[in-house]
Design a protein around this motif. Sequence first.
Motif, short mmCIF file in Angstrom:
data_model
loop_
_atom_site.label_atom_id
_atom_site.label_comp_id
_atom_site.label_asym_id
_atom_site.label_seq_id
_atom_site.Cartn_x
_atom_site.Cartn_y
_atom_site.Cartn_z
N HIS A 85 17.18 4.43 8.74
CA HIS A 85 16.40 3.42 8.42
C HIS A 85 15.07 3.38 9.36
N LYS A 86 14.96 3.72 10.46
CA LYS A 86 13.76 3.56 11.32
C LYS A 86 12.67 4.16 11.03
N ARG A 87 12.62 5.34 11.00
CA ARG A 87 11.58 6.51 10.67
C ARG A 87 10.93 6.36 8.99
N PRO A 88 11.93 6.11 8.40
CA PRO A 88 11.35 5.90 6.80
C PRO A 88 10.42 4.36 6.97
N LEU A 89 11.09 3.22 7.54
CA LEU A 89 10.73 2.00 7.41
C LEU A 89 9.07 2.18 8.19
N VAL A 90 9.06 2.57 9.33
CA VAL A 90 7.95 2.83 10.16
C VAL A 90 6.77 3.37 9.28
N THR A 91 7.08 4.55 8.88
CA THR A 91 6.28 5.50 7.90
C THR A 91 5.63 4.71 6.83
N ALA A 92 6.49 3.80 6.17
CA ALA A 92 6.38 3.06 4.95
C ALA A 92 5.24 1.83 5.56
N ILE A 93 5.51 1.24 6.47
CA ILE A 93 4.62 0.18 7.03
C ILE A 93 3.27 0.80 7.53
N PHE A 94 3.27 1.83 8.05
CA PHE A 94 1.95 2.26 8.60
C PHE A 94 0.98 2.82 7.64
N SER A 95 1.72 3.80 6.66
CA SER A 95 0.96 4.26 5.47
C SER A 95 0.53 3.38 4.79
N GLY A 96 1.30 2.23 4.35
CA GLY A 96 0.70 1.28 3.54
C GLY A 96 -0.39 0.37 4.02
N SER A 97 -0.24 0.20 5.46
CA SER A 97 -1.31 -0.38 6.05
C SER A 97 -2.74 0.15 5.96
N VAL A 98 -2.68 1.58 6.23
CA VAL A 98 -3.76 2.44 6.52
C VAL A 98 -4.41 2.37 5.05
N PHE A 99 -3.70 2.61 4.09
CA PHE A 99 -4.27 2.62 2.48
C PHE A 99 -4.92 1.26 2.30
N LEU A 100 -4.26 0.08 2.67
CA LEU A 100 -4.56 -1.13 2.53
C LEU A 100 -6.09 -1.57 3.00
N ILE A 101 -6.20 -0.93 4.17
CA ILE A 101 -7.42 -1.26 5.11
C ILE A 101 -8.69 -0.30 4.25
N ILE A 102 -8.11 0.94 3.97
CA ILE A 102 -9.07 1.67 2.96
C ILE A 102 -9.73 1.15 1.72
N ALA A 103 -8.41 0.47 1.04
CA ALA A 103 -8.93 -0.12 0.08
C ALA A 103 -9.83 -1.39 0.13
N ALA A 104 -9.73 -2.19 1.45
CA ALA A 104 -10.67 -3.15 1.66
C ALA A 104 -11.88 -2.71 1.91
N ILE A 105 -11.99 -1.58 2.54
CA ILE A 105 -13.28 -1.32 3.06
C ILE A 105 -14.44 -0.89 1.49
N LEU A 106 -13.41 -0.01 0.82
CA LEU A 106 -14.09 0.05 -0.46
C LEU A 106 -14.51 -0.97 -1.35
N LYS A 107 -13.54 -2.15 -1.27
CA LYS A 107 -13.86 -3.18 -2.22
C LYS A 107 -15.00 -4.08 -1.42
N GLY A 108 -15.07 -4.01 -0.13
CA GLY A 108 -16.18 -4.95 0.49
C GLY A 108 -17.57 -4.20 0.71
N PHE A 109 -17.60 -2.80 0.85
CA PHE A 109 -18.77 -2.08 1.24
C PHE A 109 -19.09 -0.91 0.19
N GLY A 110 -18.36 -0.41 -0.80
CA GLY A 110 -18.23 0.57 -1.55
C GLY A 110 -19.41 0.41 -2.83
N GLY A 111 -19.88 -0.82 -3.21
CA GLY A 111 -20.62 -1.06 -4.32
C GLY A 111 -19.80 -1.53 -5.47
N SER A 112 -20.55 -1.54 -6.46
CA SER A 112 -19.69 -2.10 -7.77
C SER A 112 -19.74 -0.96 -8.97
N SER A 113 -19.82 0.28 -8.70
CA SER A 113 -19.79 1.34 -9.69
C SER A 113 -18.49 1.75 -9.95
N GLN A 114 -18.22 2.17 -11.13
CA GLN A 114 -17.02 2.33 -11.70
C GLN A 114 -16.22 3.35 -10.70
#
Length: 513
Positions: free
Chosen positions: A365-394
């Motif tokens: 349980h432990k290693r897959p759970l930590v990996t899922a939380i951490f990777s999901g968090s990093v992708f979420l922060i990257i998505a936030a940066i793109l949404k806030g500062f990446g402009g409105s292009s397609q």
Amino acid sequence: MPSSDVDVDSILISLKYLGPFQIIQFMLSNIGGLIIYANNLLYVFIALLPTFRCNDLTDSQLLTYNISEGGNEVEYSQCHVLIRLQKYPNVTAEPLILDCPNGYNYTTPLEKSIISQGYLISTCTVITEMFPAKKRNLMTGLSSLIFSFTILIFEVAVYLTRHKSWRVLVITCASFSVYGFFELIFYKESLRWLFAKGKVMRAKEMVQYAAKLNRVDFDQTWQIALREIGTEYEIENTELVESAMEEHKHSTRAEEKTFEIKETTKLQEELKDELVEIKNQNTTSSSVTSSSKWIGIITIIQYSYTRSISIIIMFNWLVITVTYHSFFLLSETLSGNLYLNFLFLCLIEISSCVIYWPAIVRFGHKRPLVTAIFSGSVFLIIAAILKGFGGSSQEMDDCFMVFFMLAMLGIGSAFGGLYLYSPELYPTEVRSVGLGMCSASARIGNMMAPFARMLATYSAWAPSTLFGTGCIIGSILLLWGLPETFKKRLPQTIQELKHIEKSKKLMALEAKV
């Protein structure tokens, strides 16, 4: 030895862990996922945030404010009607601001917008306790996958009632709860819980019923329990058992010898069971006042080990739940149709379970759970940066959607993984209480999730950044503060858990020496 020390795993193995009895109980538990999703995600479709503005002014109102149709400019916003009056050509007077005198014009139907969980706990606990240690991750992972498929049934129900009133949708989802009556009739109690609470006779009846369905020899299976709980009472009560057997022999002297032996053996086992039940009842009743502090929430708080794991796991439940539900709520703000967006998120949820299931079977349980939380968090922060500062292009919108879905894949895996991992951290006698505390923190996350959607209207990147940071902190705490439970026997009592922890500390000290 008390009944709480019975090796339940050996009994479950003897009963065949995939017999008809276990399959029936397993499916009864998982089909109930439809009720859970219908209640938890219903508000995604009946609690939309509508876009709106002030209604247009009527011709009579325009005349009242002495506004000519061609010489004035009228702007309608969400809260005000702004009228720019022209006194002379190219000369504008002070603007006139009205507070929406004719009300509001909503683009979302009012009946589907906001203008002004105990079932899952018991289900996850029973599924965790249903199987022996070696097969527990395999079956709980399969359970998570079946749960995720039930969300598609909910999606179909929502789509078919999309043009109806919100009352029709609520009644449809409420009708799923009728399934609870079938569980009330056919669902059985957890065998681990029965032994942990000293309910030996009820445990015997359940084992007898399971053995009959699975076509297993009951006497051979029950001997496993008798070896654990019967020896002590057999020594202490030898005279009582022998006298009862002697009386039985005198009363059946006229019967055949083979029948006499069979009945004597049966009586002996019944007396053992009765003595065990009496002993457990006496022990329980005599220590109610002195040991009641060791029961439930007070136990978890008093014992340092359960207290520390509760703080860590409850924090993870809070941040992951608010993040998980925010994904579904934010599906309204994504481009495209709400129902197609929700379906896409459902398919990602199923995909996350398909990936997570073999991971926990292989690595625990432990290693897959930590990996899922951490990777999901990093992708979420990257998505936030793109949404806030990446402009409105397609191109930026496409990149945002890719990272947003990858984040959903990780957080969806973590959300299901918490339900599988958390029950294994607590001993049987307080397992439901511990999972209930986790669920209580998750309900706080549920209450916070709608505000994330409102925050996104002011700052598109803020919710994702906030939740991603919280999940990273949670993954670090989980990595360093919680144990691995892979293929380990579930402890029955707090005392057993204390003994395990003391043994680990002793082994660690010996290793250092």
